[in-house]
Design a protein around this motif. Structure first.
Motif, short mmCIF file in Angstrom:
data_model
loop_
_atom_site.label_atom_id
_atom_site.label_comp_id
_atom_site.label_asym_id
_atom_site.label_seq_id
_atom_site.Cartn_x
_atom_site.Cartn_y
_atom_site.Cartn_z
N UNK A 116 0.83 -1.20 0.00
CA UNK A 116 0.00 0.00 0.00
C UNK A 116 0.87 1.25 0.00
N UNK A 117 1.88 1.25 0.88
CA UNK A 117 2.76 2.43 0.97
C UNK A 117 3.52 2.64 -0.33
N UNK A 118 3.89 1.54 -0.98
CA UNK A 118 4.62 1.64 -2.24
C UNK A 118 3.71 2.17 -3.34
N UNK A 119 2.51 1.58 -3.42
CA UNK A 119 1.63 1.91 -4.54
C UNK A 119 1.05 3.32 -4.42
N UNK A 120 0.64 3.69 -3.21
CA UNK A 120 -0.10 4.95 -3.10
C UNK A 120 0.70 6.09 -2.49
#
Lengths: 403, 307
Positions: free
Chosen positions: A139-143
């Motif tokens: 999640x942290x990587x994608x968003x």
């Protein structure tokens, strides 16, 4: 036009040639290791012999090797997915812990339920918990564009502390209540443990092994079978389904995948969720099949025995292919078990294996330049002769765009 | 509250920041030129061990520091070869370097020393006059540290000056921002990257020594416990600027020092959560750091001469 059998032969030949740099990397790693051994005053030949004996010399040694290989294989399956999807998951350690904590809690909570419910539920909860933990980094990587290498490394440390806290407090074995308790959970009931694995040999082989029930008195458990089945299923997922195609497309070329209408962010998250899930399974299987309770010495490697890192090495060595990860995991399991005997026989610390693992990673990754060069040339030739390469050919994913 | 925020907490925060500053500054140089060296922790461990062992044998601190820096130099050169010449994927090969350093330092430690032993190491140098300042505990906080602490803090402005105000710094930034253009201008991209990555290695080795012969004065298996990775994260947090790294290192080490103090005076927070806090804070800071625009464009991208 080449005939079908010619093409098949060519495809097999190409794959074998792709393996050459990997094998050379291995040879190189062992060459460096031999020099190290030599400098430490141990004869490399004796050391390797001692390791082979320790890893495969007896029935029990082989079983121990496979026991060590099991969590490595689970992690390696997940790492293969993640790296194919273009995300670098270094969080196997933390995800294993997340899976083990959820799995052991489930098994202890459902202690009155029959095994047919408790065991699958524990495994599923272990997978979900690991997947959730991997999903945080995804999640942290994608968003938010947070580098997943760094976030997963930090999350590993967080998971160790969370585990230590839980083991010292809510999950502490009631029998340990007191001042100087050992941080560990209660023991999982015998019927809720993964059964031991025994192979009934066919008549012809009995004379060779001397008895019909191979691995009967060893610690080998059904976790190995689960891992192998999942490795095959994951291969199918990656190369025979749309989901797998999308994951690999993002890994190969993020921008092209985006233009093709693939939701890149969602795929990245999915890659890390799946990778985390498999690492979570590694953790819960370790508890249900081997240790029967969650226990730690408080250090990061206290519970996982570094399988979260070794899984990365095995995945790379298996060519980022879940099926290739099966022999690769057995190999690294053997290295770890063999190293213990080497330590006893020759006084060479088993930490040598950590160093060798590092060398193998470096050499395998460095050798990819040669594989890629070959593949590029092959692709050019294929385009020139209007003969597209096999659709299922596992080309190397482009991981450079990631960070 | 005064029991928690004492002068000794601030002083120990400054001491704890030393290895992060050394390693973070070194990593800044290599990332500014476009190379992510994730093996920092492995190099730190090797530097920590070799430096410690040299002091253990010779009882000479200077030799210890030099040996640690030399170890870092050799490993930095190896990382440069792997990522610049062989163009290996930097995130994964860095993990390999880390595992190598982790394994080899433990192996050598067990073989050559065996059980954890301590050395005398660096002692605090009281800056004459300044260390006597009682006001707000300034003397204790800033002027009673070992030599390496002063060196680390001095290197922050030096690094900023080199990166921003010298031809060398311009070259490094050009290579990291637009290697094709730098190449067209006649800059040897590979050579610049070899230089920065090797420099980063030397600094990581020094960071390790600052831990094993100045801060803790012992060596044990996995002495750094991931400090090198935090140093890499601090480079992102610090926006690839030396003063940003200083700020990040101070924040991080302050939380660390606070955590030690809190568990020391028995505040009712589970120790595990206190230990966890710096890592959680690092993740949160990475979220904010990711919005930064200063990131070198060519970071992690191997240079291919225009085709």
């Amino acid at each position: 036009m080449p005939s079908h059998s010619q093409r098949l032969l060519q495809s097999i030949l190409n794959r074998l040639l792709d393996m050459v740099p990997t094998l050379l990397a291995l040879v190189l790693a062992f060459l460096v290791a031999s020099i190290l051994l030599f400098a430490l005053g141990a004869d490399p030949g004796t050391a390797i012999n001692s390791m082979l004996q320790g890893a495969f010399g007896t029935e029990n040694a082989t079983a121990e090797t496979l026991v060590k290989a099991t969590p490595i294989l689970f992690v390696a399956i997940g790492i293969s997915i993640a790296f194919r999807g273009g995300v670098i998951n270094i969080g196997g350690e933390g995800q294993m812990i997340a899976g083990a904590v959820a799995g052991v809690t489930t098994a202890l909570v459902l202690k009155d339920a029959p095994a047919i419910i408790t065991i699958p539920m524990s495994l599923v909860m272990g997978f979900i918990s690991g997947a959730f933990y991997g999903g945080i980094a995804g999640f942290l990587r994608a968003y938010f564009g947070v580098n997943e290498i760094l976030s997963t490394i930090m999350l590993n440390q967080v998971a160790v502390q969370l585990m230590n806290y839980l083991l010292n407090n809510p999950l502490l074995d009631p029998a340990e209540l007191g001042t100087n308790h050992i941080p560990k959970t209660a023991r999982i009931l015998a019927e809720h443990q993964l059964p031991r694995l025994t192979i009934n040999l066919p008549e012809v082989l009995v004379s060779i092994f001397g008895h019909a029930d191979l691995f009967a008195k060893t610690r080998l458990h059904y976790g190995l079978i689960i891992a192998i089945v999942l490795a095959i299923l994951t291969y199918i997922l990656l190369w025979r389904t749309t989901i797998g195609y999308r994951i690999r497309a993002v890994g190969q070329n993020e921008r092209a995948a985006q233009y093709a209408g693939i939701n890149v962010k969602r795929q990245m998250m999915l890659s890390l969720v799946l990778a985390g899930g498999f690492a979570g399974l590694a953790g819960v299987v370790q508890v249900l099949g081997l240790q029967y309770r969650l226990q730690t010495d408080g250090s990061p490697a206290g519970f996982t025995a570094s399988a979260g890192f070794n899984g990365i090495v095995a995945a790379l060595f298996g060519g980022l292919n879940p099926i290739g990860a099966i022999p690769a995991s057995a190999f690294f399991g053997g290295l770890l078990v063999g190293a213990q005997k080497m330590q006893r026989d020759l006084g060479v610390p088993a930490a040598l294996i950590t160093a060798i693992n590092g060398l193998i990673v470096v050499f395998v990754v460095s050798s990819q330049i040669f594989t890629q060069r070959r593949q590029r040339r092959r692709a050019t030739i294929a385009v020139a002769t209007a003969d597209m390469p096999e659709a299922d050919e596992p080309a190397q994913p482009v991981l450079e765009e990631v960070v | 509250m005064n029991e928690i925020f004492t002068a000794s907490v601030f002083a120990s925060a400054i001491r704890l920041a030393t290895p992060y500053i050394f390693a973070g500054l070194g990593e800044t140089f290599s990332q500014r030129s476009g190379v992510l060296n994730l093996g920092v922790d492995g190099i730190m461990l090797m530097g920590a061990f070799t430096g410690f062992y040299a002091v253990y044998i010779t009882e000479n601190l200077l030799i210890g520091v030099l040996v640690a820096m030399l170890t870092g130099l050799v490993m930095g050169l190896a990382v440069a070869f792997i990522s610049v010449t062989l163009k290996a994927e930097q995130g994964i090969s860095g993990i390999g370097v880390y595992l190598f350093g982790l394994g080899l330092s433990e192996l050598l430690f067990q073989k050559l020393i065996g059980t954890p032993k301590s050395v005398d190491g660096f002692t605090a140098i009281y800056i004459p006059g300044l260390s006597d300042i009682q006001f707000l505990g300034i003397g204790e906080i800033f002027f009673k540290h070992n030599l390496l602490v002063y060196v680390a803090f001095a290197l922050v402005p030096v690094s900023a000056y080199v990166l921003n105000r010298t031809p060398l710094g311009l070259m490094i930034r050009a290579v990291g921002q637009n290697p094709q253009a730098a190449d067209a201008m006649g800059i040897n991209v590979a050579r610049v990257r070899y230089f920065t990555v090797t420099l980063g290695g030397v600094m990581s080795g020094l960071a390790g020594a600052s831990l094993s012969i100045a801060l803790l004065k012992v060596f044990q298996q996995n002495l750094t416990s991931g400090m090198g990775f935090i140093a890499v994260a601090l480079v992102y947090f610090g926006g690839w600027r030396p003063f940003g790294i200083l700020a990040g290192a101070m924040l991080f080490s302050f939380v660390n020092a606070l955590q030690l103090q809190i568990s020391g005076i028995g505040v009712d927070i589970p120790a595990e959560f206190a230990v966890m806090a710096p890592y959680v804070i690092t993740i949160i800071t990475l979220i904010f750091a990711s919005k930064r625009t200063e990131k070198p464009t060519a970071l992690t991208k191997p240079f291919e001469r225009g085709e």
